[in-house]
Design a protein around this motif. Sequence first.
Motif, PDB file in Angstrom:
ATOM      1  N   SER A  21       0.839  -1.196   0.000  1.00 13.32           N
ATOM      2  CA  SER A  21       0.000   0.000   0.000  1.00 13.32           C
ATOM      3  C   SER A  21       0.877   1.251   0.000  1.00 13.32           C
ATOM      4  N   PHE A  22       1.946   1.219   0.799  1.00  6.11           N
ATOM      5  CA  PHE A  22       2.836   2.371   0.815  1.00  6.11           C
ATOM      6  C   PHE A  22       3.515   2.532  -0.540  1.00  6.11           C
ATOM      7  N   ALA A  23       3.885   1.427  -1.164  1.00  3.30           N
ATOM      8  CA  ALA A  23       4.506   1.491  -2.491  1.00  3.30           C
ATOM      9  C   ALA A  23       3.553   2.124  -3.500  1.00  3.30           C
ATOM     10  N   GLU A  24       2.281   1.815  -3.382  1.00  2.00           N
ATOM     11  CA  GLU A  24       1.293   2.418  -4.279  1.00  2.00           C
ATOM     12  C   GLU A  24       1.167   3.928  -4.008  1.00  2.00           C
ATOM     13  N   LEU A  25       1.219   4.310  -2.745  1.00  2.00           N
ATOM     14  CA  LEU A  25       1.210   5.735  -2.400  1.00  2.00           C
ATOM     15  C   LEU A  25       2.431   6.425  -3.007  1.00  2.00           C
ATOM     16  N   TYR A  26       3.572   5.773  -2.905  1.00  2.00           N
ATOM     17  CA  TYR A  26       4.809   6.300  -3.487  1.00  2.00           C
ATOM     18  C   TYR A  26       4.619   6.539  -4.988  1.00  2.00           C
ATOM     19  N   ASN A  27       4.050   5.559  -5.670  1.00  2.00           N
ATOM     20  CA  ASN A  27       3.816   5.699  -7.109  1.00  2.00           C
ATOM     21  C   ASN A  27       2.851   6.836  -7.430  1.00  2.00           C
ATOM     22  N   MET A  28       1.887   7.065  -6.552  1.00  2.00           N
ATOM     23  CA  MET A  28       0.913   8.143  -6.767  1.00  2.00           C
ATOM     24  C   MET A  28       1.573   9.520  -6.704  1.00  2.00           C
ATOM     25  N   PHE A  29       2.569   9.677  -5.843  1.00  2.00           N
ATOM     26  CA  PHE A  29       3.113  11.008  -5.560  1.00  2.00           C
ATOM     27  C   PHE A  29       4.541  11.241  -6.026  1.00  2.00           C
ATOM     28  N   TYR A  30       5.204  10.214  -6.528  1.00  2.00           N
ATOM     29  CA  TYR A  30       6.609  10.367  -6.888  1.00  2.00           C
ATOM     30  C   TYR A  30       6.849  11.512  -7.864  1.00  2.00           C
ATOM     31  N   GLN A  31       6.109  11.559  -8.949  1.00  2.00           N
ATOM     32  CA  GLN A  31       6.346  12.589  -9.970  1.00  2.00           C
ATOM     33  C   GLN A  31       6.205  13.993  -9.394  1.00  2.00           C
ATOM     34  N   ASP A  32       5.160  14.228  -8.603  1.00  2.00           N
ATOM     35  CA  ASP A  32       4.959  15.549  -8.003  1.00  2.00           C
ATOM     36  C   ASP A  32       6.065  15.885  -7.012  1.00  2.00           C
ATOM     37  N   LEU A  33       6.481  14.903  -6.228  1.00  2.00           N
ATOM     38  CA  LEU A  33       7.572  15.117  -5.282  1.00  2.00           C
ATOM     39  C   LEU A  33       8.860  15.469  -6.027  1.00  2.00           C
ATOM     40  N   TYR A  34       9.144  14.708  -7.070  1.00  2.00           N
ATOM     41  CA  TYR A  34      10.377  14.934  -7.825  1.00  2.00           C
ATOM     42  C   TYR A  34      10.347  16.300  -8.510  1.00  2.00           C
ATOM     43  N   LYS A  35       9.251  16.646  -9.152  1.00  2.00           N
ATOM     44  CA  LYS A  35       9.162  17.946  -9.829  1.00  2.00           C
ATOM     45  C   LYS A  35       9.343  19.090  -8.834  1.00  2.00           C
ATOM     46  N   THR A  36       8.746  18.955  -7.674  1.00  2.00           N
ATOM     47  CA  THR A  36       8.870  19.993  -6.648  1.00  2.00           C
ATOM     48  C   THR A  36      10.315  20.121  -6.192  1.00  2.00           C
ATOM     49  N   ALA A  37      10.941  19.004  -5.871  1.00  2.00           N
ATOM     50  CA  ALA A  37      12.330  19.031  -5.412  1.00  2.00           C
ATOM     51  C   ALA A  37      13.257  19.562  -6.503  1.00  2.00           C
ATOM     52  N   LEU A  38      13.027  19.157  -7.731  1.00  2.00           N
ATOM     53  CA  LEU A  38      13.867  19.622  -8.840  1.00  2.00           C
ATOM     54  C   LEU A  38      13.718  21.121  -9.036  1.00  2.00           C
ATOM     55  N   TYR A  39      12.510  21.610  -8.945  1.00  2.00           N
ATOM     56  CA  TYR A  39      12.288  23.050  -9.093  1.00  2.00           C
ATOM     57  C   TYR A  39      12.988  23.831  -7.982  1.00  2.00           C
ATOM     58  N   ILE A  40      12.848  23.368  -6.772  1.00  2.00           N
ATOM     59  CA  ILE A  40      13.424  24.086  -5.633  1.00  2.00           C
ATOM     60  C   ILE A  40      14.948  23.996  -5.649  1.00  2.00           C
ATOM     61  N   LEU A  41      15.482  22.810  -5.934  1.00  2.00           N
ATOM     62  CA  LEU A  41      16.921  22.598  -5.819  1.00  2.00           C
ATOM     63  C   LEU A  41      17.679  22.832  -7.125  1.00  2.00           C
ATOM     64  N   GLY A  42      17.028  22.556  -8.241  1.00  2.00           N
ATOM     65  CA  GLY A  42      17.671  22.762  -9.533  1.00  2.00           C
ATOM     66  C   GLY A  42      18.723  21.724  -9.880  1.00  2.00           C
ATOM     67  N   ASN A  43      18.766  20.632  -9.158  1.00  2.00           N
ATOM     68  CA  ASN A  43      19.764  19.599  -9.388  1.00  2.00           C
ATOM     69  C   ASN A  43      19.061  18.241  -9.390  1.00  2.00           C
ATOM     70  N   PRO A  44      19.045  17.547 -10.546  1.00  2.00           N
ATOM     71  CA  PRO A  44      18.312  16.273 -10.631  1.00  2.00           C
ATOM     72  C   PRO A  44      18.771  15.223  -9.625  1.00  2.00           C
ATOM     73  N   LEU A  45      20.073  15.099  -9.420  1.00  2.00           N
ATOM     74  CA  LEU A  45      20.563  14.081  -8.488  1.00  2.00           C
ATOM     75  C   LEU A  45      20.145  14.409  -7.056  1.00  2.00           C
ATOM     76  N   ASP A  46      20.307  15.670  -6.659  1.00  2.00           N
ATOM     77  CA  ASP A  46      19.879  16.063  -5.316  1.00  2.00           C
ATOM     78  C   ASP A  46      18.371  15.903  -5.152  1.00  2.00           C
ATOM     79  N   ALA A  47      17.607  16.217  -6.206  1.00  2.00           N
ATOM     80  CA  ALA A  47      16.152  16.065  -6.146  1.00  2.00           C
ATOM     81  C   ALA A  47      15.777  14.600  -5.911  1.00  2.00           C
ATOM     82  N   GLU A  48      16.439  13.692  -6.635  1.00  2.00           N
ATOM     83  CA  GLU A  48      16.167  12.259  -6.447  1.00  2.00           C
ATOM     84  C   GLU A  48      16.510  11.822  -5.028  1.00  2.00           C
TER      85      GLU A  48
END
Length: 187
Positions: A21-48
């Motif tokens: 169930s948690f893995a499914e939650l992860y799949n639901m939100f991963y893209q939004d989490l990554y886009k947010t982190a990438l926007y704020i940090l500007g570094n793909p590796l740090d965002a991941e």
Amino acid sequence: MDNKERMVILVQQAKLGDAHSFAELYNMFYQDLYKTALYILGNPLDAENIVSDTVLDAYAGISKLKDERAFKAWLFKILSNKCNRMLKEYVRRREMQSQTPVEDMAETLATSGNAMEQVENKTLIQQAFSVLSEEERRIVTLTIYGEYDSGEIAREMNLNRNTVRSKYSRALAKMRNHLSSGQSGQV
């Protein structure tokens, strides 16, 4: 069943220890989490890395979550806190690098080519973001990247819906003003 209802059920199951169930939650939100982190940090590796850390912390602490409907806001709050820590680390590193010889900096600039322009643009946006208060940054981040509406943000932050809207509007105006004044001062 809509996504919010599905999320609540998955959170309830994850709180009981269901890793799938948690893995499914992860799949639901991963893209939004990554886009947010990438926007704020500007570094793909740090965002991941930040997203991975966020998910690990969320998995470890999900049993403490009181309101299953607040999962998304809780998850983005963890992400936001981690991004803020990373930004502070960036500033610390930048201060350390500013103590390097001018020749080293010139060499770095000469080899970076067009990437430098991207960094400058991202830096301008990050500087504009930095003029906001913590509350304003959170509202802007949740609105743009978390795709929350003002009612959801109001509930999460214990504010009035109209207050959230006006704070969001003022925050964007502050960022526009900062960018305008900063760009007009450049040659």
